[in-house]
Design a protein around this motif. Structure first.
Motif, PDB file in Angstrom:
ATOM      1  N   SER A  84      32.774  48.662  45.637  1.00  0.00           N
ATOM      2  CA  SER A  84      31.872  47.836  44.832  1.00  0.00           C
ATOM      3  C   SER A  84      31.022  46.880  45.655  1.00  0.00           C
ATOM      4  O   SER A  84      29.968  46.443  45.191  1.00  0.00           O
ATOM      5  CB  SER A  84      32.682  47.024  43.818  1.00  0.00           C
ATOM      6  OG  SER A  84      33.479  46.059  44.491  1.00  0.00           O
ATOM      7  N   LYS A  91      37.309  45.362  34.766  1.00  0.00           N
ATOM      8  CA  LYS A  91      35.938  44.847  34.668  1.00  0.00           C
ATOM      9  C   LYS A  91      35.109  45.336  35.852  1.00  0.00           C
ATOM     10  O   LYS A  91      33.996  45.827  35.693  1.00  0.00           O
ATOM     11  CB  LYS A  91      35.961  43.319  34.630  1.00  0.00           C
ATOM     12  CG  LYS A  91      34.584  42.675  34.525  1.00  0.00           C
ATOM     13  CD  LYS A  91      34.670  41.169  34.592  1.00  0.00           C
ATOM     14  CE  LYS A  91      34.596  40.605  35.953  1.00  0.00           C
ATOM     15  NZ  LYS A  91      33.525  40.974  36.823  1.00  0.00           N
ATOM     16  N   GLU A  92      35.675  45.268  37.032  1.00  0.00           N
ATOM     17  CA  GLU A  92      34.977  45.719  38.237  1.00  0.00           C
ATOM     18  C   GLU A  92      34.800  47.241  38.235  1.00  0.00           C
ATOM     19  O   GLU A  92      33.743  47.753  38.606  1.00  0.00           O
ATOM     20  CB  GLU A  92      35.758  45.279  39.473  1.00  0.00           C
ATOM     21  CG  GLU A  92      34.978  45.388  40.747  1.00  0.00           C
ATOM     22  CD  GLU A  92      35.670  44.707  41.896  1.00  0.00           C
ATOM     23  OE1 GLU A  92      35.936  45.395  42.901  1.00  0.00           O
ATOM     24  OE2 GLU A  92      35.954  43.502  41.794  1.00  0.00           O
ATOM     25  N   ILE A 151      34.550  49.222  35.577  1.00  0.00           N
ATOM     26  CA  ILE A 151      33.510  49.567  34.602  1.00  0.00           C
ATOM     27  C   ILE A 151      32.124  49.288  35.183  1.00  0.00           C
ATOM     28  O   ILE A 151      31.211  50.101  35.050  1.00  0.00           O
ATOM     29  CB  ILE A 151      33.724  48.808  33.272  1.00  0.00           C
ATOM     30  CG1 ILE A 151      34.954  49.373  32.553  1.00  0.00           C
ATOM     31  CG2 ILE A 151      32.488  48.876  32.392  1.00  0.00           C
ATOM     32  CD1 ILE A 151      35.409  48.561  31.357  1.00  0.00           C
ATOM     33  N   ARG A 152      32.001  48.190  35.842  1.00  0.00           N
ATOM     34  CA  ARG A 152      30.689  47.796  36.382  1.00  0.00           C
ATOM     35  C   ARG A 152      30.234  48.660  37.551  1.00  0.00           C
ATOM     36  O   ARG A 152      29.052  48.963  37.685  1.00  0.00           O
ATOM     37  CB  ARG A 152      30.758  46.335  36.821  1.00  0.00           C
ATOM     38  CG  ARG A 152      29.428  45.801  37.270  1.00  0.00           C
ATOM     39  CD  ARG A 152      29.377  44.308  37.119  1.00  0.00           C
ATOM     40  NE  ARG A 152      28.019  43.869  37.311  1.00  0.00           N
ATOM     41  CZ  ARG A 152      27.685  42.904  38.124  1.00  0.00           C
ATOM     42  NH1 ARG A 152      28.607  42.259  38.800  1.00  0.00           N
ATOM     43  NH2 ARG A 152      26.434  42.550  38.252  1.00  0.00           N
ATOM     44  N   HIS A 153      31.163  49.085  38.409  1.00  0.00           N
ATOM     45  CA  HIS A 153      30.766  49.733  39.658  1.00  0.00           C
ATOM     46  C   HIS A 153      31.157  51.200  39.799  1.00  0.00           C
ATOM     47  O   HIS A 153      30.592  51.898  40.644  1.00  0.00           O
ATOM     48  CB  HIS A 153      31.344  48.965  40.854  1.00  0.00           C
ATOM     49  CG  HIS A 153      30.862  47.565  40.947  1.00  0.00           C
ATOM     50  ND1 HIS A 153      29.599  47.236  41.375  1.00  0.00           N
ATOM     51  CD2 HIS A 153      31.464  46.389  40.642  1.00  0.00           C
ATOM     52  CE1 HIS A 153      29.440  45.928  41.355  1.00  0.00           C
ATOM     53  NE2 HIS A 153      30.561  45.390  40.903  1.00  0.00           N
ATOM     54  N   ARG A 211      32.849  53.427  36.882  1.00  0.00           N
ATOM     55  CA  ARG A 211      33.045  54.284  35.710  1.00  0.00           C
ATOM     56  C   ARG A 211      31.900  55.300  35.602  1.00  0.00           C
ATOM     57  O   ARG A 211      30.738  54.968  35.668  1.00  0.00           O
ATOM     58  CB  ARG A 211      33.094  53.465  34.438  1.00  0.00           C
ATOM     59  CG  ARG A 211      33.400  54.337  33.216  1.00  0.00           C
ATOM     60  CD  ARG A 211      33.253  53.564  31.954  1.00  0.00           C
ATOM     61  NE  ARG A 211      34.557  53.298  31.375  1.00  0.00           N
ATOM     62  CZ  ARG A 211      34.739  52.520  30.322  1.00  0.00           C
ATOM     63  NH1 ARG A 211      33.732  51.882  29.781  1.00  0.00           N
ATOM     64  NH2 ARG A 211      35.943  52.362  29.822  1.00  0.00           N
ATOM     65  N   CYS A 243      37.181  38.644  29.859  1.00  0.00           N
ATOM     66  CA  CYS A 243      35.987  38.937  30.660  1.00  0.00           C
ATOM     67  C   CYS A 243      34.904  37.891  30.407  1.00  0.00           C
ATOM     68  O   CYS A 243      34.216  37.461  31.340  1.00  0.00           O
ATOM     69  CB  CYS A 243      35.461  40.338  30.358  1.00  0.00           C
ATOM     70  SG  CYS A 243      36.502  41.652  31.018  1.00  0.00           S
ATOM     71  N   ASP A 283      32.527  35.313  32.834  1.00  0.00           N
ATOM     72  CA  ASP A 283      31.075  35.146  32.721  1.00  0.00           C
ATOM     73  C   ASP A 283      30.717  33.684  32.446  1.00  0.00           C
ATOM     74  O   ASP A 283      29.785  33.146  33.032  1.00  0.00           O
ATOM     75  CB  ASP A 283      30.514  36.040  31.627  1.00  0.00           C
ATOM     76  CG  ASP A 283      30.671  37.529  31.950  1.00  0.00           C
ATOM     77  OD1 ASP A 283      30.864  37.859  33.131  1.00  0.00           O
ATOM     78  OD2 ASP A 283      30.611  38.332  31.015  1.00  0.00           O
ATOM     79  N   ARG A 289      29.749  35.851  37.459  1.00  0.00           N
ATOM     80  CA  ARG A 289      29.175  37.204  37.410  1.00  0.00           C
ATOM     81  C   ARG A 289      28.002  37.292  38.368  1.00  0.00           C
ATOM     82  O   ARG A 289      27.171  36.417  38.424  1.00  0.00           O
ATOM     83  CB  ARG A 289      28.737  37.529  35.994  1.00  0.00           C
ATOM     84  CG  ARG A 289      28.399  38.961  35.834  1.00  0.00           C
ATOM     85  CD  ARG A 289      28.339  39.312  34.403  1.00  0.00           C
ATOM     86  NE  ARG A 289      28.354  40.750  34.324  1.00  0.00           N
ATOM     87  CZ  ARG A 289      28.131  41.419  33.244  1.00  0.00           C
ATOM     88  NH1 ARG A 289      27.897  40.780  32.123  1.00  0.00           N
ATOM     89  NH2 ARG A 289      28.149  42.711  33.255  1.00  0.00           N
TER      90      ARG A 289
END
Length: 192
Positions: free
Chosen positions: A31, A144-145, A147-149, A151, A182, A186, A191
């Motif tokens: 990531s 969370k990481e 999903i963001r980077h 998935r 999450c 934020d 974030r």
């Protein structure tokens, strides 16, 4: 970033200082997220869970105890360098035991049907509430990481999705609580 009194105390702890010195400016391979950001986000989640200062301190220390190699190289050095709290060490070693008992390799594609993703057993947080909180912080931040980077882009994306889903179910974190935790990250301004 919003820093609560609990997070400020954790940041002054020898455990936080040890992981900050260890991680320095290093980033996660996939990531590119600074490794200390992962720790900071975990502290925000623990604060949202009203975890104790000892739990926050143990969470900071966990990467130095996670693998056998880490334990040998860093865990003993930490123990020799500071007057470590026995309860913090209990939490971090129990966390290590529970986290390492159900790693990502427990979720894989079926050998008979490659379209099917299956799990070998289920994860368990064990009997200590503080360890459960540490696992929640770790798995919420990790998902969370992911999903963001990763998935949909990672070769094992489906397996990792199920891995995090099963951990969060075992920890009693429903989708609404996951979203709230999450959002606490934020709100704290972490974030990227």
């Amino acid at each position: 970033m919003i820093v609560t009194e609990a997070i400020a105390r954790a940041r002054w702890s020898p455990e936080y200082q040890a992981i900050r010195d260890h991680y320095a400016d290093r980033v996660a391979r996939v990531s590119g997220v600074p490794l200390m950001q992962q720790v900071e986000e975990g502290l925000i989640i623990l604060d949202a869970l009203d975890a104790s200062e000892d739990v926050m301190r143990a969470f900071c220390l966990r990467p130095l105890f996670q693998t056998d190699g880490d334990l040998v190289r860093h865990g003993q050095n930490f123990m020799d360098a500071v007057d470590a709290s026995p309860f913090v060490i209990l939490l971090v070693t129990e966390y290590r035991s529970k986290a390492n008992a159900w790693l990502r390799e427990k979720v894989h594609r079926s050998s008979t049907d490659p379209q099917q993703v299956i799990a070998a057993g289920l994860p368990s947080a064990g009997p200590l509430e503080g360890v459960k909180d540490m696992l929640i912080a770790d798995k919420v931040q990790g998902r969370k990481e992911f999903i963001r980077h990763q998935r949909g882009r990672h070769a094992r994306s489906d397996e990792l999705d199920l891995y995090f889903e099963l951990w969060l179910q075992a920890l009693g974190v429903d989708p609404e609580e996951y979203d709230q935790l999450c959002a606490s990250i934020d709100l704290a301004g972490h974030r990227r």
